[in-house]
Scaffold this active site. Structure first.
Site, mmCIF file in Angstrom:
data_model
loop_
_atom_site.group_PDB
_atom_site.id
_atom_site.type_symbol
_atom_site.label_atom_id
_atom_site.label_comp_id
_atom_site.label_asym_id
_atom_site.label_seq_id
_atom_site.Cartn_x
_atom_site.Cartn_y
_atom_site.Cartn_z
ATOM 1 N N ASP A 6 51.747 58.258 74.677
ATOM 2 C CA ASP A 6 51.000 59.326 73.988
ATOM 3 C C ASP A 6 51.516 59.436 72.559
ATOM 4 O O ASP A 6 52.611 58.961 72.237
ATOM 5 C CB ASP A 6 51.180 60.676 74.712
ATOM 6 C CG ASP A 6 50.373 61.792 74.047
ATOM 7 O OD1 ASP A 6 49.207 61.553 73.674
ATOM 8 O OD2 ASP A 6 50.910 62.902 73.879
ATOM 9 N N TYR A 38 47.946 62.111 66.003
ATOM 10 C CA TYR A 38 47.069 61.001 65.655
ATOM 11 C C TYR A 38 45.724 61.506 65.120
ATOM 12 O O TYR A 38 45.010 60.780 64.444
ATOM 13 C CB TYR A 38 46.812 60.120 66.887
ATOM 14 C CG TYR A 38 47.921 59.145 67.215
ATOM 15 C CD1 TYR A 38 49.156 59.197 66.570
ATOM 16 C CD2 TYR A 38 47.725 58.152 68.171
ATOM 17 C CE1 TYR A 38 50.162 58.294 66.885
ATOM 18 C CE2 TYR A 38 48.715 57.238 68.476
ATOM 19 C CZ TYR A 38 49.932 57.304 67.840
ATOM 20 O OH TYR A 38 50.917 56.401 68.149
ATOM 21 N N GLY A 39 45.400 62.749 65.488
ATOM 22 C CA GLY A 39 44.100 63.319 65.128
ATOM 23 C C GLY A 39 43.807 63.291 63.635
ATOM 24 O O GLY A 39 42.656 63.290 63.228
ATOM 25 N N CYS A 69 46.520 59.624 76.267
ATOM 26 C CA CYS A 69 46.126 60.272 75.018
ATOM 27 C C CYS A 69 44.635 60.000 74.849
ATOM 28 O O CYS A 69 44.223 58.834 74.754
ATOM 29 C CB CYS A 69 46.925 59.660 73.871
ATOM 30 S SG CYS A 69 46.433 60.257 72.243
ATOM 31 N N ASN A 70 43.841 61.061 74.843
ATOM 32 C CA ASN A 70 42.387 60.883 74.721
ATOM 33 C C ASN A 70 42.020 60.252 73.382
ATOM 34 O O ASN A 70 41.114 59.433 73.299
ATOM 35 C CB ASN A 70 41.685 62.234 74.849
ATOM 36 C CG ASN A 70 41.770 62.782 76.250
ATOM 37 O OD1 ASN A 70 40.864 62.605 77.047
ATOM 38 N ND2 ASN A 70 42.873 63.442 76.585
ATOM 39 N N CYS A 200 42.303 66.703 75.769
ATOM 40 C CA CYS A 200 43.443 66.272 74.954
ATOM 41 C C CYS A 200 44.638 66.562 75.840
ATOM 42 O O CYS A 200 44.759 67.676 76.384
ATOM 43 C CB CYS A 200 43.530 67.074 73.660
ATOM 44 S SG CYS A 200 45.105 66.828 72.804
ATOM 45 N N HIS A 202 47.558 67.213 75.295
ATOM 46 C CA HIS A 202 48.435 68.313 74.863
ATOM 47 C C HIS A 202 47.944 69.663 75.390
ATOM 48 O O HIS A 202 48.743 70.588 75.562
ATOM 49 C CB HIS A 202 48.486 68.404 73.334
ATOM 50 C CG HIS A 202 49.388 67.406 72.678
ATOM 51 N ND1 HIS A 202 49.075 66.074 72.585
ATOM 52 C CD2 HIS A 202 50.606 67.560 72.095
ATOM 53 C CE1 HIS A 202 50.054 65.436 71.958
ATOM 54 N NE2 HIS A 202 50.993 66.326 71.650
#
Ligand code: DGL
Length: 278
Positions: A6, A38-39, A69-70, A200, A202
């Site tokens: 992730d 990463y977004g 991680c989506n 997500c 998270h």
């Protein structure tokens, strides 16, 4: 050994479910905290960072890596599977978290796509499902596209949650986190929404805050449990990826292990310390 990757701490929610459903497996987790979130990154950066992380896990001995991680799965998985893995690690596999979620939402197996027209595909019967995710996952269109192919009667209502991954990784307190989540939800038309997806990894770390902000009638899918069941099923079909090693879990990070440990322990998601990797 099974690798779990992730951008940061979010994948620990998936790791916890994997450990419960596959207690005899050996896991190696890698959180790329040094480059999270990463977004905010370009697609090229997400592909490059994901490839580096997966490569490291494979060189450490993982024969199978889950992109927990989506964002990485939506942006990088296909490129890794098609353009990198066949030449670099042809005998190994990378799987993502989107496929099991799309199967759970649509009730249609991945390989079997619905015909273009579906008997329930009209306005009155539309089933509205809410998706909370990073802006990057939503911009990728991956969930909408795959759901539309299989279940045209499902209308996906997408809600980007900018700033939430940063706040979680930064160790923000309950009040600011709740404020952010209330803000996203206040912008939504909740008409007809009975189910929601925290798309997500998270976000389950603040699941209670989502529940507090959503109407009681809205049911949340558990991405972690769905992904773990799907992996269990995959291993039954591909026993060559079951590890014969003594069960254990090791956590790696590209960030400062002390900070990551502090954040993760506060969130109650890890019982072992992160070790630095470079
Ligand atoms: N846990 C990642 C996900 O599931 C967070 C992405 C990020 O780092 O922005 O999308």
């Amino acid at each position: 050994m099974i690798g779990v990757f992730d951008s940061g701490s979010g994948g620990l929610t998936i790791l916890n479910a994997l450990k419960k459903q596959l207690p005899n497996q050996k896991f190696l987790y890698l959180g790329d905290h040094g480059h999270a979130p990463y977004g905010h990154r370009s697609n090229e950066q997400i592909v490059a960072l994901t490839r580096l992380g997966v490569d490291h896990l494979m060189h450490e001995g993982c024969s199978l890596v889950i992109l927990a991680c989506n964002t990485a799965a939506a942006i990088a998985l296909r490129t890794l599977q098609q353009e990198w893995l066949p030449t670099e690690h042809p005998e190994k596999r990378v799987l993502g978290v989107l496929v099991p979620m799309v199967e759970a939402i649509t009730n249609v197996p991945w390989a079997q796509q619905s015909p273009a027209s579906h008997p329930e595909d009209n306005k009155q019967n539309k089933q509205r499902v809410l998706l909370f995710a990073t802006s990057k996952t939503i911009e990728s269109g991956a969930y909408v596209e795959e759901i539309a192919k299989r279940a045209p009667h499902v209308e996906l209502v997408q809600k980007a949650c900018p700033g939430l991954v940063d706040a979680i990784e930064g160790g923000a307190g309950t009040a600011p986190l709740q404020g952010l989540i209330n803000g996203y939800i206040s912008e939504l038309d909740m008409y007809g929404i009975e189910t929601a997806v925290l798309g997500c990894t998270h976000f389950p770390l603040v699941e209670k805050l989502f529940k507090a902000a959503l109407p009681d009638t809205v049911k949340l899918y558990s991405q972690a449990d769905i992904v773990a069941s799907s992996l269990k099923n995959y291993l039954e079909r591909h026993p060559e990826f079951i590890s014969a090693d003594t069960p254990s879990t090791t956590l790696l990070t590209s960030g400062d292990p002390r900070i990551v440990d502090r954040v993760s322990k506060r969130l109650g998601v890890n019982e072992q310390s992160f070790i630095m990797y470079q």
